[in-house]
Design an enzyme around this catalytic site. Structure first.
Site, short mmCIF file in Angstrom:
data_model
loop_
_atom_site.label_atom_id
_atom_site.label_comp_id
_atom_site.label_asym_id
_atom_site.label_seq_id
_atom_site.Cartn_x
_atom_site.Cartn_y
_atom_site.Cartn_z
N HIS A 150 -49.00 -8.69 -52.84
CA HIS A 150 -48.27 -8.35 -54.07
C HIS A 150 -47.33 -9.47 -54.53
O HIS A 150 -47.15 -9.68 -55.73
CB HIS A 150 -47.45 -7.07 -53.81
CG HIS A 150 -47.18 -6.25 -55.04
ND1 HIS A 150 -47.20 -4.89 -55.04
CD2 HIS A 150 -46.87 -6.61 -56.30
CE1 HIS A 150 -46.92 -4.44 -56.26
NE2 HIS A 150 -46.71 -5.46 -57.04
N LYS A 189 -52.33 -3.14 -53.22
CA LYS A 189 -51.61 -4.36 -52.83
C LYS A 189 -50.71 -4.16 -51.62
O LYS A 189 -50.18 -3.06 -51.42
CB LYS A 189 -50.74 -4.85 -54.02
CG LYS A 189 -51.47 -4.86 -55.35
CD LYS A 189 -50.65 -5.47 -56.47
CE LYS A 189 -51.32 -5.21 -57.82
NZ LYS A 189 -50.96 -3.92 -58.43
N TYR A 192 -46.38 1.55 -55.73
CA TYR A 192 -46.35 2.44 -56.90
C TYR A 192 -46.27 3.93 -56.52
O TYR A 192 -46.02 4.77 -57.38
CB TYR A 192 -47.58 2.24 -57.81
CG TYR A 192 -47.78 0.84 -58.34
CD1 TYR A 192 -46.78 -0.13 -58.24
CD2 TYR A 192 -48.97 0.46 -58.94
CE1 TYR A 192 -46.97 -1.41 -58.71
CE2 TYR A 192 -49.16 -0.82 -59.43
CZ TYR A 192 -48.17 -1.76 -59.30
OH TYR A 192 -48.36 -3.03 -59.77
N ASP A 201 -55.82 -0.41 -61.10
CA ASP A 201 -54.89 -1.30 -60.41
C ASP A 201 -53.67 -0.55 -59.90
O ASP A 201 -52.77 -0.24 -60.66
CB ASP A 201 -54.42 -2.41 -61.36
CG ASP A 201 -53.55 -3.42 -60.62
OD1 ASP A 201 -54.13 -4.29 -59.93
OD2 ASP A 201 -52.32 -3.30 -60.67
P1 NDP Z 1 -47.97 -3.06 -69.90
O1 NDP Z 1 -47.76 -4.34 -70.60
O2 NDP Z 1 -49.34 -2.63 -69.54
O3 NDP Z 1 -47.27 -1.93 -70.79
C1 NDP Z 1 -47.22 -0.59 -70.41
C2 NDP Z 1 -46.29 0.13 -71.38
O4 NDP Z 1 -46.81 0.06 -72.71
C3 NDP Z 1 -46.13 1.60 -71.07
O5 NDP Z 1 -44.80 1.97 -71.37
C4 NDP Z 1 -47.11 2.28 -72.01
O6 NDP Z 1 -46.62 3.57 -72.36
C5 NDP Z 1 -47.07 1.38 -73.22
N1 NDP Z 1 -48.37 1.29 -73.90
C6 NDP Z 1 -49.59 1.19 -73.33
N2 NDP Z 1 -50.54 1.05 -74.26
C7 NDP Z 1 -49.91 1.10 -75.45
C8 NDP Z 1 -50.37 1.03 -76.79
N3 NDP Z 1 -51.66 0.87 -77.07
N4 NDP Z 1 -49.44 1.14 -77.79
C9 NDP Z 1 -48.14 1.30 -77.51
N5 NDP Z 1 -47.64 1.35 -76.24
C10 NDP Z 1 -48.52 1.26 -75.23
O7 NDP Z 1 -47.02 -3.08 -68.62
P2 NDP Z 1 -47.13 -2.85 -67.05
O8 NDP Z 1 -45.95 -3.53 -66.48
O9 NDP Z 1 -47.35 -1.44 -66.72
O10 NDP Z 1 -48.40 -3.72 -66.60
C11 NDP Z 1 -49.71 -3.19 -66.48
C12 NDP Z 1 -50.12 -3.03 -65.03
O11 NDP Z 1 -50.05 -4.27 -64.35
C13 NDP Z 1 -49.21 -2.13 -64.21
O12 NDP Z 1 -49.38 -0.77 -64.51
C14 NDP Z 1 -49.60 -2.54 -62.83
O13 NDP Z 1 -50.84 -1.95 -62.46
C15 NDP Z 1 -49.72 -4.05 -62.98
N6 NDP Z 1 -48.49 -4.76 -62.64
C16 NDP Z 1 -48.51 -5.61 -61.56
C17 NDP Z 1 -47.38 -6.29 -61.18
C18 NDP Z 1 -47.45 -7.20 -60.00
O14 NDP Z 1 -46.39 -7.65 -59.53
N7 NDP Z 1 -48.61 -7.49 -59.48
C19 NDP Z 1 -46.12 -6.16 -61.90
C20 NDP Z 1 -46.19 -5.30 -63.06
C21 NDP Z 1 -47.35 -4.63 -63.40
P3 NDP Z 1 -47.54 4.90 -72.22
O15 NDP Z 1 -47.90 5.04 -70.77
O16 NDP Z 1 -46.65 5.98 -72.71
O17 NDP Z 1 -48.74 4.66 -73.09
#
Ligand code: NDP
Length: 281
Positions: A118, A85, A60, A55
């Site tokens: 988006h 998006k 991004y 995704d």
């Molecule tokens: P998430 O809820 O997926 O959390 C991501 C964060 O959690 C990162 O800091 C990551 O750090 C950490 N993390 C991941 N896995 C673990 C784990 N198992 N244990 C502890 N920490 C963890 O947040 P996002 O906002 O990134 O949402 C996911 C995806 O959704 C985005 O990447 C994007 O693709 C999409 N998105 C879409 C939006 C929209 O408007 N359509 C808005 C926001 C997000 P690390 O990388 O260090 O593991």
């Protein structure tokens, strides 16, 4: 078996979208995945262990890296679902077509699997949707959908268009349990996809989540992801770290019981880590 009319028992579990395209229940989110080494390593590892949905978004800034990893992977192109998006500044019919072509070029791919609006930009989103319909009709994307659409935005789209979006990607977690929206989407054949399903880690230490993690011998992240799966919602957790990419995929060998699902449902507090689209007219 989840007991909630969906079977999600392996990393290759897929849902069939309203146009017949199959979407994996688990994807890798790549927001804030740095372009270059970090994105490349994360993608290679995720594909290696079985992730088949990625995704991204033009916003991004890492479409190039995603496309490169997909092109260079030994996994056949047709087995990988690439989502990108349309960004807010690219709305309107002509602009949306142009933005699609730019994304395609940056990705270096022949087609985009799932192309989403988006954000429901006021006044322009319907023109943009017509552009996505055109792209879909021309076979330039396998499915089209929206993101951050509330019931009101979806109803407007359904009333005024001929194509039902295949997907609505929204923020979704036990702390933002959008029950009405989920019900609406199910009734209209729109697949809900959960972004920020981990609350970006902000709620990992909530006592109910911790207690269930202990009970099921899973991590808080795995409890939150499994909760969404049990609701039939696709999850796209982001991680740049191999250990956590693996952890987030290890959610297909257990199931939350009805009582525990209810406990998690009850945590709703309209908590958001991202923007709130409910005020968009
Ligand atoms: P998430 O809820 O997926 O959390 C991501 C964060 O959690 C990162 O800091 C990551 O750090 C950490 N993390 C991941 N896995 C673990 C784990 N198992 N244990 C502890 N920490 C963890 O947040 P996002 O906002 O990134 O949402 C996911 C995806 O959704 C985005 O990447 C994007 O693709 C999409 N998105 C879409 C939006 C929209 O408007 N359509 C808005 C926001 C997000 P690390 O990388 O260090 O593991």
């Amino acid at each position: 078996m989840t007991g909630r009319n969906v079977v999600i028992d392996g990393i290759d579990s897929k849902v069939v979208l309203n146009n017949g395209v199959e979407l994996p229940y688990l994807g890798l989110g790549v927001y804030l995945l740095s372009s270059g080494y970090e994105a490349n390593e994360a993608l290679i590892y995720a594909l290696e262990i079985g992730y088949r949905l990625i995704d991204t978004a033009s916003y991004y800034g890492n479409e190039y890296d995603i496309g490169k990893a997909v092109r260079e992977s030994s996994i056949p192109r047709e087995q990988i679902i690439v989502t990108t998006k349309l960004w807010n500044s690219d709305h309107g019919y002509d602009n949306a077509i142009k933005a699609y072509n730019e994304s395609l070029k940056t990705l270096g791919l022949d087609y985009i699997d799932l192309y989403l609006i988006h954000w429901p930009v006021e006044g322009l989103r319907q023109d943009s949707w017509r552009a996505l319909e055109k792209l879909y009709e021309e076979g330039k994307c396998r499915a089209i959908g929206v993101s951050n659409y509330t019931i009101k935005h979806l109803q407007e789209l359904l009333d005024q268009s001929k194509t039902v979006p295949a997907v609505n990607q929204v923020e979704f977690s036990p702390f933002l349990y959008q029950e009405e929206l989920l019900k609406f989407c199910k009734e209209h054949g729109i697949q809900l996809e959960a972004y920020s399903p981990l609350t970006r880690g902000n709620k990992f230490s909530h006592k109910t989540v911790m207690r269930l993690a202990q009970k099921y011998q899973k991590t808080p992240a795995q409890i939150l992801l499994r909760w969404a799966l049990e609701h039939g919602v696709v999850v796209i957790p982001k991680s740049a770290n191999e250990k956590r990419i693996w952890e987030n995929a290890n959610i297909f060998n257990f199931s939350l019981d009805e009582n525990d699902m209810q406990l998690l449902n009850n945590l709703n507090e309209n908590y958001r880590v991202s923007w709130d689209p409910t005020y968009i007219v």
